[in-house]
Write an enzyme that holds these catalytic residues in place. Structure first.
Site, mmCIF file in Angstrom:
data_model
loop_
_atom_site.group_PDB
_atom_site.id
_atom_site.type_symbol
_atom_site.label_atom_id
_atom_site.label_comp_id
_atom_site.label_asym_id
_atom_site.label_seq_id
_atom_site.Cartn_x
_atom_site.Cartn_y
_atom_site.Cartn_z
ATOM 1 N N GLY A 46 -8.494 24.174 -44.497
ATOM 2 C CA GLY A 46 -8.129 25.992 -45.015
ATOM 3 C C GLY A 46 -9.397 27.257 -44.620
ATOM 4 O O GLY A 46 -10.145 26.347 -43.608
ATOM 5 N N GLU A 47 -9.187 27.590 -45.144
ATOM 6 C CA GLU A 47 -10.481 29.351 -44.507
ATOM 7 C C GLU A 47 -11.070 29.070 -45.550
ATOM 8 O O GLU A 47 -10.964 29.358 -46.075
ATOM 9 C CB GLU A 47 -9.393 30.129 -43.640
ATOM 10 N N SER A 48 -12.553 28.678 -44.888
ATOM 11 C CA SER A 48 -13.791 29.164 -45.995
ATOM 12 C C SER A 48 -14.017 29.901 -46.669
ATOM 13 O O SER A 48 -14.602 30.043 -47.679
ATOM 14 C CB SER A 48 -14.554 28.150 -45.006
ATOM 15 N N CYS A 78 -13.438 19.600 -44.062
ATOM 16 C CA CYS A 78 -13.389 20.718 -42.672
ATOM 17 C C CYS A 78 -14.083 22.486 -44.153
ATOM 18 O O CYS A 78 -14.877 22.512 -44.194
ATOM 19 C CB CYS A 78 -12.180 20.968 -42.285
ATOM 20 N N ARG A 108 -19.718 26.740 -38.159
ATOM 21 C CA ARG A 108 -18.322 27.141 -38.477
ATOM 22 C C ARG A 108 -17.821 26.961 -36.742
ATOM 23 O O ARG A 108 -18.399 27.737 -36.361
ATOM 24 C CB ARG A 108 -18.424 28.544 -38.711
ATOM 25 N N ILE A 137 -9.378 20.293 -36.374
ATOM 26 C CA ILE A 137 -9.037 21.823 -36.266
ATOM 27 C C ILE A 137 -9.949 22.229 -36.349
ATOM 28 O O ILE A 137 -10.598 23.097 -37.457
ATOM 29 C CB ILE A 137 -7.465 21.377 -37.094
ATOM 30 N N ARG A 138 -10.153 23.672 -35.468
ATOM 31 C CA ARG A 138 -10.797 24.497 -35.652
ATOM 32 C C ARG A 138 -12.168 23.820 -36.738
ATOM 33 O O ARG A 138 -13.012 24.577 -37.514
ATOM 34 C CB ARG A 138 -10.808 25.710 -35.719
ATOM 35 N N HIS A 174 -9.833 16.269 -41.124
ATOM 36 C CA HIS A 174 -8.428 15.494 -42.428
ATOM 37 C C HIS A 174 -8.161 14.020 -42.373
ATOM 38 O O HIS A 174 -7.245 13.861 -41.534
ATOM 39 C CB HIS A 174 -7.783 16.484 -41.938
ATOM 40 N N GLU A 176 -7.087 13.258 -44.837
ATOM 41 C CA GLU A 176 -5.710 13.759 -45.517
ATOM 42 C C GLU A 176 -4.274 13.812 -44.124
ATOM 43 O O GLU A 176 -3.026 14.124 -45.147
ATOM 44 C CB GLU A 176 -5.527 14.790 -46.486
#
Lengths: 190, 293
Positions: A46-48, A78, A108, A137-138, A174, A176
């Protein structure tokens, strides 16, 4: 065994789906009272910055820190790995809240923008000989490992993408998002 | 190593789930959005409410502005291209935006063709009003969807209509047999393979956010309870009395969308919401949701 998935933001449903396939009914953790019920916790992608902010507002940073690695096993994917790291570089301006539990330095958005997101095989001998399909992903990059923290997953160029410190596990990719549930099974044994 | 695969394109949208994407017009607003917990920002020269008020042709934003916003934050930055304007999309890909919104909020550049999004390495999000439109966009390569709502109105009614339509049609599909699926695919003008996949899985193959008219924490939670994966807020934040507080409140309501006590708590003392517009007072030709086909 009660397994929780931090459900403040991110791809928590994907983790829940894998756990259900493995016969585990997860608890979605959004508040301290749900956190208190779980013995294992997955922090999803997600977004940390978002997840860190919500962990702070809903007073879960300390309850997690107090139990982490003892009666609470934690796996961060991530954004989750960023939240676990003791040192985070390229944070947002003004810094961002993290759990700071694993002795590692993480950078990051280390590979660039979304155009540099990639898939590549990951070697992770503790789950078997066959490499994983790593989805990045990023993604952040693990740039240094400190005392007590060991590398457990590598890209072909030798860079570290998974680390373990006792009952704490961090992956910058990821699992998942793939059909391979070996890392989830490893975590359930951790 | 393989870059920009379908999995990484759809995957970024999956990482945004349960979050709020905010329209911003300056680097300062982008910082406020990130600080408030936005999962991404949409970099624009004008928010939809101003586009609506000022009229004229609305185009892609100045790349310099988008780059300045990219510099200011660590979260993903999205930007809008006009429907069918594949060169605007090429420009946005060249400057490295994280997602392109092929958006009806801008004036369409092509009244027949949407952008062939398969040709791009950068992922696209597109608007939809129903399942047929959603699946047509996926067939063209969209890796993320958003229901259109009616942007720049502060009125949630169209967002609700479109979200309800999409999920109602998915539920209907699940009760159909194969013969009926063929006919239904024709009726909604969607590729049969995608219709079959949605019927089998009971969900869209990509993430779907709500957009267009969300102005309050309760609006955000309403759409989340209707089944969307996350929220776009356009004019609703920076056209309100206290953007910082409202932005935070909408983020919290999106996470705790099933918890009325928390929604009540975060809704207190937010100051004035943006002024809303009733949809029936907008001339038909100015309805943005009708753009795109």
């Amino acid at each position: 065994m009660t397994v929780g998935v931090l459900a403040l933001q991110g791809d928590f449903r994907e983790h829940c789906t894998v756990l259900r396939r493995l016969g585990v009914e997860p608890i979605e953790v959004r508040l301290p009272r749900q956190l208190a019920q779980v013995e294992r916790l997955i922090i999803p992608g997600g977004e940390s910055t978002t997840i860190g902010r919500l962990l702070t507002i809903y007073q879960m940073l300390e309850p997690i820190r107090v139990r982490a690695g003892r009666d609470l096993a934690i796996w961060g994917t991530c954004a989750g790995a960023i939240l676990l790291a003791s040192t985070v570089t390229d944070q947002k301006q003004g810094g961002q809240p993290t759990l700071s539990l694993m002795n590692l330095t993480i950078q990051r958005n280390a590979y660039g923008s979304q155009l540099d997101s990639f898939e590549a095989p990951v070697a992770m001998p503790i789950i078997g000989e066959m490499p994983l399909r790593g989805v990045f992903i990023r993604a952040p990059r693990i740039v240094a490992l400190g005392v007590g923290c060991e590398a457990v997953g590598w890209l072909e160029d030798g860079s570290v993408v998974a680390a373990r410190q006792g009952r704490l596990l961090a992956t910058t990719f990821h699992p998942e998002l793939t059909d391979d549930d070996r890392v989830h099974r490893l975590f359930l044994e951790l | 190593m393989e870059k920009a695969t379908w999995t990484t394109k759809v995957g970024l949208a999956q990482m945004l789930k349960g979050g709020v994407i905010m329209d911003v017009v300056t680097p300062e607003q982008a910082r406020i959005a990130e600080e408030a917990g936005a999962v991404a920002v949409m970099a624009l020269e004008r928010v939809p409410a101003d586009i609506r008020a000022q009229g004229g042709v609305a185009r892609m934003s100045d790349p310099e502005l988008i780059l300045a916003i990219k510099q200011a934050v660590t979260i993903p930055v999205m930007a809008k291209a006009r429907i069918g304007h594949f060169v605007e999309a090429q420009v946005l890909e060249a400057i490295g935006v994280d997602y392109i919104d092929e958006s009806e909020v801008l004036t369409p550049a092509d009244e027949e063709h949407h952008i062939n999004k398969h040709k791009f390495r950068v992922p696209f999000v597109c608007g939809c009003r129903d399942l047929g439109e959603a699946l047509r966009r996926i067939a063209e390569g969209a890796a993320m969807l958003r229901t259109k709502g009616e942007a720049g109105t502060g009125n949630v009614v169209e967002a609700v209509r479109h979200a309800r339509a999409v999920y109602r049609e998915i539920r209907r599909l699940q009760s159909m047999n194969e013969d009926e699926l063929f006919t239904y695919a024709k009726q909604i003008q969607a590729p049969y393979e995608l219709v079959k996949q949605v019927a089998a899985e009971g969900k869209l193959p990509v993430v779907n956010f709500a957009a267009g008219g969300i102005a309050t924490p309760a609006d955000a939670a309403l759409l989340m309870q209707l089944g969307v994966d996350g929220i776009f807020v356009g004019s609703g934040i920076f056209k309100s009395g206290d953007p910082v507080k409202r932005a935070r409140a909408i983020v919290e309501a999106t996470t705790h969308y099933n918890d009325p006590e928390i929604i009540a708590e975060v809704s207190k003392g937010l100051g004035e919401a943006m002024v809303g517009i009733n949809i029936d007072q907008i001339p038909t030709e100015q309805l943005m949701a009708r753009r795109g086909w």
